[in-house]
Structure formats: C-alpha cells, structure tokens
Design a protein around this motif. Structure first.
Motif, mmCIF file in Angstrom:
data_model
loop_
_atom_site.group_PDB
_atom_site.id
_atom_site.type_symbol
_atom_site.label_atom_id
_atom_site.label_comp_id
_atom_site.label_asym_id
_atom_site.label_seq_id
_atom_site.Cartn_x
_atom_site.Cartn_y
_atom_site.Cartn_z
ATOM 1 N N TYR A 119 51.861 64.083 52.148
ATOM 2 C CA TYR A 119 52.229 63.174 53.240
ATOM 3 C C TYR A 119 51.391 61.890 53.233
ATOM 4 N N ALA A 120 50.499 61.758 52.248
ATOM 5 C CA ALA A 120 49.580 60.628 52.221
ATOM 6 C C ALA A 120 50.234 59.371 51.642
ATOM 7 N N ARG A 121 49.476 58.260 51.700
ATOM 8 C CA ARG A 121 49.958 56.978 51.178
ATOM 9 C C ARG A 121 48.865 56.331 50.310
ATOM 10 N N TRP A 122 49.314 55.729 49.210
ATOM 11 C CA TRP A 122 48.429 55.013 48.282
ATOM 12 C C TRP A 122 48.881 53.555 48.264
ATOM 13 N N MET A 123 47.900 52.643 48.369
ATOM 14 C CA MET A 123 48.308 51.230 48.398
ATOM 15 C C MET A 123 47.417 50.374 47.500
ATOM 16 N N ILE A 124 48.101 49.485 46.706
ATOM 17 C CA ILE A 124 47.407 48.539 45.820
ATOM 18 C C ILE A 124 47.891 47.126 46.157
ATOM 19 N N HIS A 125 46.927 46.198 46.168
ATOM 20 C CA HIS A 125 47.308 44.787 46.322
ATOM 21 C C HIS A 125 46.197 43.912 45.747
ATOM 22 N N GLY A 126 46.459 42.643 45.731
ATOM 23 C CA GLY A 126 45.470 41.709 45.211
ATOM 24 C C GLY A 126 44.313 41.518 46.174
ATOM 25 N N VAL A 127 43.249 40.927 45.657
ATOM 26 C CA VAL A 127 42.036 40.691 46.465
ATOM 27 C C VAL A 127 42.297 39.585 47.476
ATOM 28 N N THR A 128 41.838 39.799 48.680
ATOM 29 C CA THR A 128 41.957 38.808 49.754
ATOM 30 C C THR A 128 40.573 38.259 50.067
ATOM 31 N N GLY A 129 40.478 36.934 50.226
ATOM 32 C CA GLY A 129 39.196 36.324 50.570
ATOM 33 C C GLY A 129 39.401 35.001 51.258
ATOM 34 N N GLY A 130 38.324 34.377 51.631
ATOM 35 C CA GLY A 130 38.405 33.093 52.308
ATOM 36 C C GLY A 130 37.246 32.203 51.902
ATOM 37 N N VAL A 131 37.408 30.914 52.068
ATOM 38 C CA VAL A 131 36.358 29.970 51.679
ATOM 39 C C VAL A 131 36.433 28.727 52.564
ATOM 40 N N TRP A 132 35.272 28.124 52.757
ATOM 41 C CA TRP A 132 35.210 26.855 53.485
ATOM 42 C C TRP A 132 34.299 25.920 52.692
ATOM 43 N N GLY A 133 34.838 24.805 52.277
ATOM 44 C CA GLY A 133 34.017 23.870 51.507
ATOM 45 C C GLY A 133 34.860 22.914 50.710
ATOM 46 N N ASN A 134 34.189 22.223 49.780
ATOM 47 C CA ASN A 134 34.893 21.235 48.960
ATOM 48 C C ASN A 134 35.668 21.913 47.842
ATOM 49 N N LYS A 135 36.318 21.094 47.004
ATOM 50 C CA LYS A 135 37.190 21.663 45.984
ATOM 51 C C LYS A 135 36.425 22.485 44.955
ATOM 52 N N GLU A 136 35.175 22.106 44.697
ATOM 53 C CA GLU A 136 34.387 22.872 43.745
ATOM 54 C C GLU A 136 34.082 24.273 44.296
ATOM 55 N N LYS A 137 33.806 24.296 45.579
ATOM 56 C CA LYS A 137 33.543 25.586 46.225
ATOM 57 C C LYS A 137 34.801 26.450 46.194
ATOM 58 N N ILE A 138 35.945 25.833 46.448
ATOM 59 C CA ILE A 138 37.214 26.558 46.425
ATOM 60 C C ILE A 138 37.511 27.072 45.022
ATOM 61 N N LYS A 139 37.267 26.219 44.003
ATOM 62 C CA LYS A 139 37.481 26.649 42.631
ATOM 63 C C LYS A 139 36.583 27.822 42.270
ATOM 64 N N SER A 140 35.329 27.752 42.710
ATOM 65 C CA SER A 140 34.371 28.825 42.417
ATOM 66 C C SER A 140 34.813 30.136 43.051
ATOM 67 N N THR A 141 35.290 30.066 44.279
ATOM 68 C CA THR A 141 35.738 31.279 44.969
ATOM 69 C C THR A 141 36.973 31.849 44.301
ATOM 70 N N LEU A 142 37.898 30.985 43.919
ATOM 71 C CA LEU A 142 39.116 31.435 43.242
ATOM 72 C C LEU A 142 38.758 32.128 41.922
ATOM 73 N N SER A 143 37.803 31.551 41.193
ATOM 74 C CA SER A 143 37.374 32.151 39.932
ATOM 75 C C SER A 143 36.762 33.533 40.170
ATOM 76 N N GLU A 144 35.997 33.648 41.244
ATOM 77 C CA GLU A 144 35.374 34.943 41.575
ATOM 78 C C GLU A 144 36.432 35.983 41.917
ATOM 79 N N ILE A 145 37.463 35.584 42.671
ATOM 80 C CA ILE A 145 38.556 36.505 43.019
ATOM 81 C C ILE A 145 39.276 36.965 41.758
ATOM 82 N N GLU A 146 39.534 36.045 40.836
ATOM 83 C CA GLU A 146 40.223 36.406 39.603
ATOM 84 C C GLU A 146 39.389 37.374 38.766
ATOM 85 N N THR A 147 38.080 37.169 38.747
ATOM 86 C CA THR A 147 37.185 38.069 38.011
ATOM 87 C C THR A 147 37.229 39.470 38.605
#
Length: 345
Positions: free
Chosen positions: A102-130
């Motif tokens: 009766y259980a459930r298994w769930m998979i999805h992509g990583v969720t995150g958030g960032v506040w900053g300039n484009k370099e900060k956003i790029k860095s966070t996106l790279s970390e999520i992809e890793t």
C-alpha cells in the motif's frame, strides 16, 4: 546503549524508524540518525529500518544514505508508507529494500532556491545539476538502468509516484510485503498520514514500556511476553489482596460489633452501680452525674470511692422494696418506730 528518539531495541535486533521530514530542524536529523546507526551496530548484527517520509534536506539525506550503506550490520529497509524525494534515495543505499503493497515511492528532480546575481544563480544551478547526477547514479546502480535513462525518465521536472508493484517491476525495490490494508483511492499524503499515525501509536506504547521498565517489577522485561507475564502475576496478587481486604473488612466489622457490645455492657454496669448506690443512699441525687463521669473516666477508682460511702439504707430493705413495692410496715416495725420516736422526746 544511549536512548535515541528513533530506536526501538530488541533482544537480537533493533529497529530504526525514519518517520517524518529529514533536516536539521525536522524530526529526522542526519547527525542523530548516523549516531543511532553506528551505535546500534556495536550491539546488534541485524538492524531493520522502516521508512515513512516525504523527504527533506538533500545533504542530510545523503549523510543518512552513506551511514546505512557503510554500516557493517545486516540492514534491511522496509517502506511502510511513503518514500518520497530524498527518502527514496536513502532507500536505494544498496541494502535489501521491501515495500508495503500500500506504500508509495516518489522520484523527482532537486528543488532549490537562490538570491543573488547571475554568477550566483549559475553557481547554484551547477550545484543542482551535480547533485542530480549523483542521484541518477544511485538510482542507476539500484535499478540497472543507465544514468541517462534515469535522468531522462525521472528528472524532467515532474513528480513520479510509483506503487509497490511498479517499483518492484522497475527494480527500485527487492520485494513487497503485506500490511494493514488502506483504501485503494488513498492519496500519497493520506498514505503518509495513516502510517504516521500508526507509528505514533507504536511510539506511545514504546514510551509506556520504557516508563514501566523504570519500575522494579518490570526492570528485566524486554518483550511483550515478559510484560504480560509480570502483569499476570500482578493481577494474581491483586486478587489475593482483594480477598484479604474483604477478610479484613469482615474482621473489622466483627471487632467494631464486639467493641460496641462491650461498651454497652460497661455502660449498663455503670448505671447499675449508680442505681444501687442511690437505693442505698450512699450519695444524693445531685451527685449522680458526677459519679457517672468519674466511673467513665476511672471505673475502678470510682467504684472503690462509691463503696467507701456509708449507706443510709439497708440492702435488705432495698431487696424488700424491689420485690414488694407496696410493702407495708409490720407490727414489729411499727413498734420499733414508736420506740425511736419516744427516745427522741
């Protein structure tokens, strides 16, 4: 072993419950869980891990994943209700994993958030992809699918909910076990809540057992059978106590009745002494109450004091008066009375 929130100790194995959200400010803190696993494996060769979690912090989940994967204990994982997000990653740590039908298994992509300039956003996106690459690798090793297949199928921005039979077919789990049934139309959230409530009831029972073990009679109990045996003994003793209480109450009532009878007899004896003393005119009517108090306070002393008082009336006369209340003077008594009167002249 130290007392931890999630461990339930047994004789030959122990149980670790991963019920709740994962994170440093949630029910399941990675540091606590890792310590529980490392300490438990020092005492037990077998550890069962039961999961009902909607996921939480990725870093904390990876720490729990590594603690389970690297443990030297024989670990088996059971998904009771929900293994969602990072909780499904933990369940893929390389140990045998079984899922309630009766259980459930769930998979999805990583969720995150960032506040900053484009370099900060790029860095966070790279970390999520890793991180997603690492997670895809974990699922790949568990299922036999390629990393690219896992990424393309399950990391597309959608939540992928699987039932037990689907998870087994895809290789995420190693088997299905039966459990208390749930309504077929139950949502994942309802499944989570139902199993969480079952855990809460189990937790309450465990706390009750721990509190009982602080009492001397239950100190050596480690199983339900041990507790039941002691409870049976206590019930038997309680039955004996009830019988003794009934017997004691009966004896108390009999003793009270005896004391009352003795008090009534003593009271009657006092009244008889007072009546006889008055008939013999050992003291006046105005002294009766004083002698009654004296007799109640010190019976023997009061009785002796009364007996020392000289009677003014013969006992023979008292007896005669008692048997013949209408007794009239005899001729001799009348003559003696006349003589006494003449002597007084």
């Amino acid at each position: 072993m130290s007392k931890f929130f999630n461990i339930i100790a047994g004789k030959e194995s122990c149980l670790i419950l991963l019920y709740g959200a994962i994170g440093e400010f949630e029910e399941l803190k990675s540091g606590d869980i890792a310590r529980e696993i490392f300490e438990a494996e020092q005492l037990y060769s077998k550890i069962d891990v039961r999961i009902n979690s909607n996921g939480g912090d990725v870093d904390g989940g990876i720490a729990i994943f590594n603690a389970l994967r690297n443990s030297k204990a024989d670990i088996t994982i059971y998904i009771d209700g929900v293994a969602a997000s990072i909780a499904s990653v933990i369940a893929s740590c390389g140990k045998p994993v079984y899922m309630s039908k009766y259980a459930r298994w769930m998979i999805h992509g990583v969720t995150g958030g960032v506040w900053g300039n484009k370099e900060k956003i790029k860095s966070t996106l790279s970390e999520i992809e890793t991180i997603e690459n690492d997670l895809c690798d974990i699922y790949s090793k568990k299922t036999g699918l390629s990393v690219d297949q896992v990424r393309a199928t399950y990391f597309d921005g959608t939540d992928h909910w699987l039932k037990a039979d689907e998870a087994l077919k895809l290789g995420f789990i190693d088997g299905i076990y039966d459990a208390d049934p749930l309504p077929e139309e139950s949502t994942p959230d309802q499944v989570y809540q139902i199993f969480n409530n079952r855990y809460f009831n189990h937790k309450t029972t465990s706390i009750m057992y721990e509190n009982l073990k602080k009492r001397q009679r239950f100190a050596n109990c480690s199983t339900d059978t041990d507790f039941e045996k002691v409870i049976d003994e206590l019930e038997t003793e309680a039955g004996k106590v009830k019988g003794l209480e009934t017997e004691n109450e009966t004896l108390k009532n009999e003793n009270d009745a005896f004391k009352q009878k003795e008090a009534d007899t003593h009271k009657q004896e006092i009244e008889t002494i007072l009546q006889n003393a008055r008939k013999e005119e050992r003291f006046g009517e105005n002294e009766v109450e004083s002698y009654r108090t004296f007799l109640n306070k010190d019976f023997e002393a009061a009785k002796a004091a009364i007996e020392k008082r000289v009677p003014k009336k013969r006992v023979v006369q008292n007896i005669l008066d008692d048997h013949d209340p209408e007794h009239k003077e005899s001729a001799w008594e009348a003559r003696m009375k006349e003589i006494k009167q003449n002597l007084k002249k």
